[in-house]
Design a protein around this motif. Sequence first.
Motif, PDB file in Angstrom:
ATOM      1  N   LYS A 306       0.817  -1.225   0.000  1.00 58.77           N
ATOM      2  CA  LYS A 306       0.000   0.000   0.000  1.00 58.77           C
ATOM      3  C   LYS A 306       0.845   1.266   0.000  1.00 58.77           C
ATOM      4  N   GLU A 307       2.129   1.109   0.365  1.00 60.77           N
ATOM      5  CA  GLU A 307       2.990   2.294   0.447  1.00 60.77           C
ATOM      6  C   GLU A 307       3.811   2.434  -0.826  1.00 60.77           C
ATOM      7  N   ILE A 308       3.136   2.934  -1.848  1.00 61.71           N
ATOM      8  CA  ILE A 308       3.768   3.068  -3.157  1.00 61.71           C
ATOM      9  C   ILE A 308       4.029   4.535  -3.446  1.00 61.71           C
ATOM     10  N   SER A 309       5.208   4.831  -3.947  1.00 63.77           N
ATOM     11  CA  SER A 309       5.453   6.186  -4.459  1.00 63.77           C
ATOM     12  C   SER A 309       6.309   6.098  -5.709  1.00 63.77           C
ATOM     13  N   ILE A 310       6.045   7.045  -6.635  1.00 67.26           N
ATOM     14  CA  ILE A 310       6.858   7.155  -7.854  1.00 67.26           C
ATOM     15  C   ILE A 310       7.839   8.298  -7.616  1.00 67.26           C
ATOM     16  N   GLN A 311       9.115   7.981  -7.640  1.00 71.00           N
ATOM     17  CA  GLN A 311      10.143   8.999  -7.384  1.00 71.00           C
ATOM     18  C   GLN A 311      10.448   9.763  -8.680  1.00 71.00           C
ATOM     19  N   LEU A 312      10.615  11.070  -8.558  1.00 72.66           N
ATOM     20  CA  LEU A 312      10.890  11.910  -9.724  1.00 72.66           C
ATOM     21  C   LEU A 312      12.271  12.530  -9.595  1.00 72.66           C
ATOM     22  N   ASN A 313      12.859  12.885 -10.738  1.00 71.92           N
ATOM     23  CA  ASN A 313      14.127  13.622 -10.657  1.00 71.92           C
ATOM     24  C   ASN A 313      13.914  15.100 -10.984  1.00 71.92           C
ATOM     25  N   TYR A 314      12.686  15.544 -10.807  1.00 71.29           N
ATOM     26  CA  TYR A 314      12.346  16.960 -10.972  1.00 71.29           C
ATOM     27  C   TYR A 314      11.211  17.263 -10.004  1.00 71.29           C
ATOM     28  N   LYS A 315      10.901  18.567  -9.887  1.00 69.44           N
ATOM     29  CA  LYS A 315       9.811  18.952  -8.977  1.00 69.44           C
ATOM     30  C   LYS A 315       8.513  19.133  -9.758  1.00 69.44           C
ATOM     31  N   ILE A 316       7.416  18.773  -9.121  1.00 69.52           N
ATOM     32  CA  ILE A 316       6.107  19.184  -9.643  1.00 69.52           C
ATOM     33  C   ILE A 316       5.646  20.342  -8.764  1.00 69.52           C
ATOM     34  N   ILE A 317       5.437  21.475  -9.388  1.00 66.88           N
ATOM     35  CA  ILE A 317       5.051  22.665  -8.635  1.00 66.88           C
ATOM     36  C   ILE A 317       3.565  22.560  -8.288  1.00 66.88           C
ATOM     37  N   LEU A 318       3.247  22.769  -7.005  1.00 71.13           N
ATOM     38  CA  LEU A 318       1.848  22.702  -6.551  1.00 71.13           C
ATOM     39  C   LEU A 318       1.293  24.067  -6.180  1.00 71.13           C
ATOM     40  N   GLU A 319       2.169  24.981  -5.858  1.00 72.47           N
ATOM     41  CA  GLU A 319       1.703  26.327  -5.491  1.00 72.47           C
ATOM     42  C   GLU A 319       2.781  27.337  -5.843  1.00 72.47           C
ATOM     43  N   ILE A 320       2.330  28.458  -6.421  1.00 71.15           N
ATOM     44  CA  ILE A 320       3.266  29.558  -6.702  1.00 71.15           C
ATOM     45  C   ILE A 320       2.708  30.828  -6.085  1.00 71.15           C
ATOM     46  N   ALA A 321       3.574  31.811  -5.924  1.00 69.71           N
ATOM     47  CA  ALA A 321       3.116  33.104  -5.397  1.00 69.71           C
ATOM     48  C   ALA A 321       3.809  34.211  -6.168  1.00 69.71           C
ATOM     49  N   SER A 322       3.029  35.217  -6.519  1.00 72.60           N
ATOM     50  CA  SER A 322       3.634  36.410  -7.110  1.00 72.60           C
ATOM     51  C   SER A 322       4.280  37.178  -5.964  1.00 72.60           C
ATOM     52  N   MET A 323       5.569  37.431  -6.088  1.00 72.58           N
ATOM     53  CA  MET A 323       6.360  37.850  -4.938  1.00 72.58           C
ATOM     54  C   MET A 323       6.057  39.269  -4.468  1.00 72.58           C
ATOM     55  N   ASN A 324       5.689  40.174  -5.360  1.00 71.56           N
ATOM     56  CA  ASN A 324       5.401  41.556  -4.942  1.00 71.56           C
ATOM     57  C   ASN A 324       3.979  41.676  -4.405  1.00 71.56           C
ATOM     58  N   SER A 325       3.035  41.147  -5.169  1.00 71.72           N
ATOM     59  CA  SER A 325       1.631  41.273  -4.757  1.00 71.72           C
ATOM     60  C   SER A 325       1.227  40.206  -3.736  1.00 71.72           C
ATOM     61  N   GLU A 326       2.112  39.217  -3.521  1.00 74.68           N
ATOM     62  CA  GLU A 326       1.916  38.165  -2.515  1.00 74.68           C
ATOM     63  C   GLU A 326       0.582  37.432  -2.673  1.00 74.68           C
ATOM     64  N   ILE A 327       0.244  37.146  -3.920  1.00 78.01           N
ATOM     65  CA  ILE A 327      -0.957  36.349  -4.194  1.00 78.01           C
ATOM     66  C   ILE A 327      -0.510  34.942  -4.564  1.00 78.01           C
ATOM     67  N   SER A 328      -1.098  33.946  -3.914  1.00 78.55           N
ATOM     68  CA  SER A 328      -0.685  32.570  -4.214  1.00 78.55           C
ATOM     69  C   SER A 328      -1.717  31.879  -5.110  1.00 78.55           C
ATOM     70  N   HIS A 329      -1.238  30.908  -5.869  1.00 75.06           N
ATOM     71  CA  HIS A 329      -2.095  30.172  -6.795  1.00 75.06           C
ATOM     72  C   HIS A 329      -1.765  28.687  -6.685  1.00 75.06           C
ATOM     73  N   ASP A 330      -2.803  27.848  -6.681  1.00 73.36           N
ATOM     74  CA  ASP A 330      -2.586  26.400  -6.740  1.00 73.36           C
ATOM     75  C   ASP A 330      -2.456  25.994  -8.204  1.00 73.36           C
ATOM     76  N   ILE A 331      -1.382  25.296  -8.506  1.00 79.00           N
ATOM     77  CA  ILE A 331      -1.196  24.797  -9.869  1.00 79.00           C
ATOM     78  C   ILE A 331      -0.601  23.391  -9.779  1.00 79.00           C
ATOM     79  N   VAL A 332      -0.587  22.682 -10.892  1.00 79.27           N
ATOM     80  CA  VAL A 332       0.164  21.422 -10.950  1.00 79.27           C
ATOM     81  C   VAL A 332       0.930  21.423 -12.278  1.00 79.27           C
ATOM     82  N   ILE A 333       2.200  21.786 -12.202  1.00 79.15           N
ATOM     83  CA  ILE A 333       3.024  21.883 -13.414  1.00 79.15           C
ATOM     84  C   ILE A 333       4.419  21.345 -13.100  1.00 79.15           C
ATOM     85  N   PRO A 334       4.915  20.449 -13.950  1.00 77.24           N
ATOM     86  CA  PRO A 334       6.312  20.026 -13.738  1.00 77.24           C
ATOM     87  C   PRO A 334       7.250  21.225 -13.905  1.00 77.24           C
ATOM     88  N   GLU A 335       8.157  21.388 -12.967  1.00 73.90           N
ATOM     89  CA  GLU A 335       8.994  22.597 -12.971  1.00 73.90           C
ATOM     90  C   GLU A 335       9.748  22.806 -14.287  1.00 73.90           C
TER      91      GLU A 335
END
Lengths: 408, 94
Positions: A306-335
């Motif tokens: 039951k403890e299965i994981s697929i290991q990646l050699n890159y990141k999948i981005i789940l959340e980003i934030a615009s640094m000046n306006s400090e607004i965060s967004h949920d996304i799913v994009i390979p970095e």
Amino acid sequence: MGDKPKKSQKLKLENTGGQKEHWDDTFRLMSWWDADRVKDAKVMVVGAGALGNEVLKNLALMNVGSIFIVDFDTIEYANLCRSVLFRTEDINKNRFKCEIAGDRIKDINPNVKVQTINGDIMIDVGLGVMRRMDVIIGCLDNRIARLFINRYAYKVGKVWIDGAIENLSGQLNVYKNGKSCYECALTNVDWENIRFKMGCADIAQRNSTQGRVPTTPISSSIIAAMQVQEAIKVIHGNEKQSMAGEQFKYDGMNNWIIQFQSEPVREECDSHYEIKEEELTHAKELRSDMKIGDCLTWLEKHFDDKEISIQLNYKIILEIASMNSEISHDIVIPEPHFSDHMQTPYQKEPGEPIGITKYVDMIDKDFPNLEMTLKEVGIPPLHILTVETSEDTYFVELTGDESFLNFK
Amino acid sequence: MSNSEVMGIVVRVMPSGDELEVELPIYSTGKEIKEELLAAEVAPRVDPEGNPYVYDLIFKRKNVSIGDSKTLFDLQIQEGDTLYLAPRLVPGGK
């Protein structure tokens, strides 16, 4: 090189000689030439720039049967002076270098079959594709791509032949497991440059050159010819005369040629893991276009864990934030796919920096969107998944994608 | 031989074509020699785009690169021998 032609092979040649000429009839005059091996060979060429053009041209002329081309770029005017396959009319076309290069080598030799990927070797080419190649030829512009090819080629036990050029100079390295390794020879200076470039989210920035390093069609044709010469040796299984474990440097301005031993391979190196055939699960039920949840369920059942994981050699981005306006967004994009262009919609003001505030580097049942496909999160067709269970690590190929490899 | 002993060797620099006669301590390492040569500006540290050059110091008579930690003595390099200072090239001609 190779075995002497058997009598039956000679007969075959005589039977066809009068009625049909072979493309490689003149090569068949060379005692070591094995026409069938070359015709059946699959060669991957990564990079379709100056070196890549010359390599592809030579592979086609040598009648190499199947050629897989990887490049992410389009053609610019500045490319034309050293790219034998490109034409003025190719500029600003909505087609990629790999596609046009593929078409042109088929014009040269219609026997050649081609498949292209417009993408980044770091993430867009499945390990299972590389596993099915006879040899990989690197025609690259940067250290990162070389590092990734080296790791992938090592994993699947393939020789890769690296070329580089500058001005009237060039160099050639043939990397073969146990004999030489690109990563082993990297210095602290190389690593600093790699880490700096890895910080660039955009593929174009990671692979960027500003066109200020002079390269010539002279050095590219010399080094590319040697790359293909070495590839032909690999195809023929000629280890004795291969340059594996040696480096070649050529300086055309001073007429200096040096061939010397590669640095010894280190005992500890991140590149050094070769997946043995018996370690590989050929999962015909798995494909890159299947849902993550379905894939995890199959893996759970297959490994009864039951403890299965697929290991990646890159990141999948789940959340980003615009640094000046400090607004965060949920996304799913390979970095590696999070290009500058993709960041624009999240910028409140033009050029506003976007920061990654949440990411994962593995996929398990807690992944936020199990309905997404493996491909949508950056896992390419025919990839070999690194699967961790509660007890061990396994390698599982998406063999259901086998039809993806389709040279035309 | 003592640590202070020196010998004259020839260094050929790629791609400038410069040929230098240099006196080096026999126990100097490949890293030290490269650093001294670069400090003397016999070759650039970065390419025209600002990316770093990494150099090999190659002893052609034996077809080996003098590793960072190896000395001239280790490789039995002798008076009058020729070394090549050659950059590890990166571009593939975009």
